[in-house]
Write an enzyme that holds these catalytic residues in place. Structure first.
Site, PDB file in Angstrom:
ATOM      1  CE  LYS A 214      -2.131  -1.076   3.838  1.00 58.69           C
ATOM      2  NZ  LYS A 214      -1.466  -2.307   4.194  1.00 58.69           N
TER       3      LYS A 214
ATOM      4  NE  ARG B 112       2.428  -4.845  11.293  1.00 56.39           N
ATOM      5  CZ  ARG B 112       3.427  -4.530  10.385  1.00 56.39           C
ATOM      6  NH1 ARG B 112       4.703  -5.098  10.799  1.00 56.39           N
ATOM      7  NH2 ARG B 112       3.304  -3.998   9.263  1.00 56.39           N
TER       8      ARG B 112
ATOM      9  NE  ARG C 110       6.357  -0.290   9.818  1.00 52.80           N
ATOM     10  CZ  ARG C 110       5.144  -0.161   9.132  1.00 52.80           C
ATOM     11  NH1 ARG C 110       5.015   0.341   8.130  1.00 52.80           N
ATOM     12  NH2 ARG C 110       4.254  -0.983   9.661  1.00 52.80           N
TER      13      ARG C 110
ATOM     14  NE  ARG D 200      -4.326  -1.120  10.113  1.00 49.79           N
ATOM     15  CZ  ARG D 200      -3.239  -0.765   9.489  1.00 49.79           C
ATOM     16  NH1 ARG D 200      -3.250   0.554   8.717  1.00 49.79           N
ATOM     17  NH2 ARG D 200      -2.335  -1.732   9.373  1.00 49.79           N
TER      18      ARG D 200
HETATM   19  P1  AP5 Z   1       4.856  -1.501   1.939  1.00 53.06           P
HETATM   20  O1  AP5 Z   1       4.630  -0.792   0.668  1.00 53.06           O
HETATM   21  O2  AP5 Z   1       5.570  -0.742   2.988  1.00 53.06           O
HETATM   22  O3  AP5 Z   1       3.566  -2.329   2.326  1.00 53.06           O
HETATM   23  P2  AP5 Z   1       2.357  -1.679   3.191  1.00 53.06           P
HETATM   24  O4  AP5 Z   1       1.149  -2.181   2.550  1.00 53.06           O
HETATM   25  O5  AP5 Z   1       2.373  -0.220   3.335  1.00 53.06           O
HETATM   26  O6  AP5 Z   1       2.661  -2.719   4.624  1.00 53.06           O
HETATM   27  P3  AP5 Z   1       2.752  -1.749   6.124  1.00 53.06           P
HETATM   28  O7  AP5 Z   1       3.362  -2.779   6.865  1.00 53.06           O
HETATM   29  O8  AP5 Z   1       3.114  -0.604   6.252  1.00 53.06           O
HETATM   30  O9  AP5 Z   1       1.116  -1.802   6.471  1.00 53.06           O
HETATM   31  P4  AP5 Z   1       0.644  -1.933   7.628  1.00 53.06           P
HETATM   32  O10 AP5 Z   1      -0.849  -1.823   7.263  1.00 53.06           O
HETATM   33  O11 AP5 Z   1       0.642  -3.233   8.649  1.00 53.06           O
HETATM   34  O12 AP5 Z   1       1.290  -0.936   8.484  1.00 53.06           O
HETATM   35  P5  AP5 Z   1       0.797   0.674   8.777  1.00 53.06           P
HETATM   36  O13 AP5 Z   1       2.030   1.700   8.769  1.00 53.06           O
HETATM   37  O14 AP5 Z   1      -0.513   1.183   8.058  1.00 53.06           O
HETATM   38  O15 AP5 Z   1       5.746  -2.753   1.195  1.00 53.06           O
HETATM   39  C1  AP5 Z   1       6.183  -3.724   2.083  1.00 53.06           C
HETATM   40  C2  AP5 Z   1       7.576  -4.105   1.572  1.00 53.06           C
HETATM   41  O16 AP5 Z   1       7.177  -5.128   0.494  1.00 53.06           O
HETATM   42  C3  AP5 Z   1       8.476  -3.315   1.384  1.00 53.06           C
HETATM   43  O17 AP5 Z   1       9.950  -3.666   1.687  1.00 53.06           O
HETATM   44  C4  AP5 Z   1       8.489  -2.984  -0.212  1.00 53.06           C
HETATM   45  O18 AP5 Z   1       9.810  -2.567  -0.881  1.00 53.06           O
HETATM   46  C5  AP5 Z   1       8.187  -4.409  -0.673  1.00 53.06           C
HETATM   47  N1  AP5 Z   1       7.010  -4.520  -1.738  1.00 53.06           N
HETATM   48  C6  AP5 Z   1       6.103  -3.643  -1.977  1.00 53.06           C
HETATM   49  N2  AP5 Z   1       5.552  -3.686  -3.092  1.00 53.06           N
HETATM   50  C7  AP5 Z   1       6.018  -4.691  -3.723  1.00 53.06           C
HETATM   51  C8  AP5 Z   1       5.938  -5.439  -4.699  1.00 53.06           C
HETATM   52  N3  AP5 Z   1       4.926  -4.987  -5.605  1.00 53.06           N
HETATM   53  N4  AP5 Z   1       6.752  -6.334  -5.051  1.00 53.06           N
HETATM   54  C9  AP5 Z   1       7.755  -6.820  -4.284  1.00 53.06           C
HETATM   55  N5  AP5 Z   1       8.138  -6.108  -3.187  1.00 53.06           N
HETATM   56  C10 AP5 Z   1       7.060  -5.066  -2.760  1.00 53.06           C
HETATM   57  O19 AP5 Z   1       0.162   0.580  10.345  1.00 53.06           O
HETATM   58  C11 AP5 Z   1       1.144   0.306  11.536  1.00 53.06           C
HETATM   59  C12 AP5 Z   1       0.369   0.150  12.492  1.00 53.06           C
HETATM   60  O20 AP5 Z   1      -0.176   1.596  12.802  1.00 53.06           O
HETATM   61  C13 AP5 Z   1      -0.835  -0.658  12.691  1.00 53.06           C
HETATM   62  O21 AP5 Z   1      -0.278  -2.163  13.293  1.00 53.06           O
HETATM   63  C14 AP5 Z   1      -1.605  -0.113  14.031  1.00 53.06           C
HETATM   64  O22 AP5 Z   1      -1.160  -0.498  15.142  1.00 53.06           O
HETATM   65  C15 AP5 Z   1      -1.569   1.353  13.509  1.00 53.06           C
HETATM   66  N6  AP5 Z   1      -2.628   1.957  12.479  1.00 53.06           N
HETATM   67  C16 AP5 Z   1      -2.324   2.515  11.478  1.00 53.06           C
HETATM   68  N7  AP5 Z   1      -3.306   2.814  10.812  1.00 53.06           N
HETATM   69  C17 AP5 Z   1      -4.318   2.710  11.765  1.00 53.06           C
HETATM   70  C18 AP5 Z   1      -5.986   2.514  11.471  1.00 53.06           C
HETATM   71  N8  AP5 Z   1      -6.416   3.206  10.705  1.00 53.06           N
HETATM   72  N9  AP5 Z   1      -6.405   2.238  12.766  1.00 53.06           N
HETATM   73  C19 AP5 Z   1      -5.918   1.691  13.817  1.00 53.06           C
HETATM   74  N10 AP5 Z   1      -4.444   1.512  13.881  1.00 53.06           N
HETATM   75  C20 AP5 Z   1      -3.870   2.174  12.839  1.00 53.06           C
HETATM   76 MG    MG Z   2       2.658   0.911   5.105  1.00 53.61          MG
END
Ligand code: AP5
Ligand code: MG
Length: 214
Positions: free
Chosen positions: A13, A169, A158, A86
């Site tokens: 994402k 997660r 991270r 979410r």
């Molecule tokens: P990346 O693009 O970083 O993936 P992502 O989907 O953004 O993954 P996240 O881990 O950031 O998602 P998340 O939802 O767990 O975390 P968030 O920060 O939102 O890609 C991942 C890896 O794959 C990278 O190494 C990249 O290079 C590689 N990659 C990407 N695309 C690729 C492809 N096409 N092919 C190959 N490799 C690829 O949330 C973190 C925490 O915050 C949550 O756990 C929660 O505690 C809190 N939080 C955030 N939002 C909320 C909410 N709305 N409500 C409540 N709590 C929340």
């Molecule tokens: Mg992300």
């Protein structure tokens, strides 16, 4: 245009949102990035969010909604949500907020990626401590190990990319976020892309899907 990106942690994402927001001139709204920023600044919200995020659990809906309304209340550009909503409660709150502003969601893009693939991706992710650029030591390494190609700052793993937190997660996603697929799937704005392709191919596919929208 207002767009929501849905998908497993590690589905890409953030990687896609950085590309799309540039191409479409939209505001990239990553609730995870905003929460990490609040934590780094040690604000009351950041302090309250810390234990939830460190354990891989969701931050309470009330905190997330208040944070977004405060940040986006005056924003007039299109919003590209990454990691929000979410929960069904967040989706309903977003619908109500858009309705109160006379706006709507134009597209919900689900990045479909297998669970085994996201586990591997998260274990090898690195993020720039300066500009936030996302790398992967296996599929997308920087030119110089541990250093950002764009701004030269160090890369970091991270806090929540430890195996036990990644597993939590993913379970939290299945329990609390996957129900959103049913919530949005019935809508004509629901789009699905194969997130298992290369990042460039995913961006190309999603732009294609958005263009064919009426
Ligand atoms: P990346 O693009 O970083 O993936 P992502 O989907 O953004 O993954 P996240 O881990 O950031 O998602 P998340 O939802 O767990 O975390 P968030 O920060 O939102 O890609 C991942 C890896 O794959 C990278 O190494 C990249 O290079 C590689 N990659 C990407 N695309 C690729 C492809 N096409 N092919 C190959 N490799 C690829 O949330 C973190 C925490 O915050 C949550 O756990 C929660 O505690 C809190 N939080 C955030 N939002 C909320 C909410 N709305 N409500 C409540 N709590 C929340
Ligand atoms: Mg992300």
């Amino acid at each position: 245009m207002n767009i929501i990106l849905l998908g497993y942690p590690g589905s890409g994402k953030g990687t896609l949102a950085k590309d799309l927001s540039k191409t479409l001139d939209m505001v990239h709204v990553s609730t995870g990035d905003i929460l990490r920023d609040e934590m780094a600044k040690k604000t009351p919200l950041g302090t309250e969010a810390t234990s939830y995020m460190a354990g891989g659990r969701l931050v309470p809906d009330r905190l997330v909604m208040d944070m977004l309304k405060a940040r986006l209340g005056t924003e007039s550009r299109g919003l590209l949500f990454d990691g929000f909503p979410r929960t069904v409660a967040q989706a309903e709150a977003l619908d109500a907020w858009f309705a109160s502003r006379g706006q709507e969601i134009d597209a919900v893009v689900f990045l479909n990626v297998a669970e085994s693939v996201v586990m591997a991706r998260l274990g090898s992710r690195r993020t720039c401590t300066g500009c936030g650029k996302i790398y992967n030591v296996v599929s997308n390494p920087p030119a110089k190990e541990g250093v950002c190609d764009v701004c030269g700052k160090p890369l970091a793993t991270r806090e929540d990319d430890k195996v036990e937190v990644i597993t939590r997660r993913i379970q939290v996603y299945k329990d609390q976020t996957e129900p959103l697929l049913a919530y949005y799937r019935a809508s004509a704005n629901f789009l699905e892309a194969d997130g298992g392709k290369t990042p460039d191919a995913v961006t190309r596919d999603v732009l294609g899907l958005l263009r064919v929208k009426p």
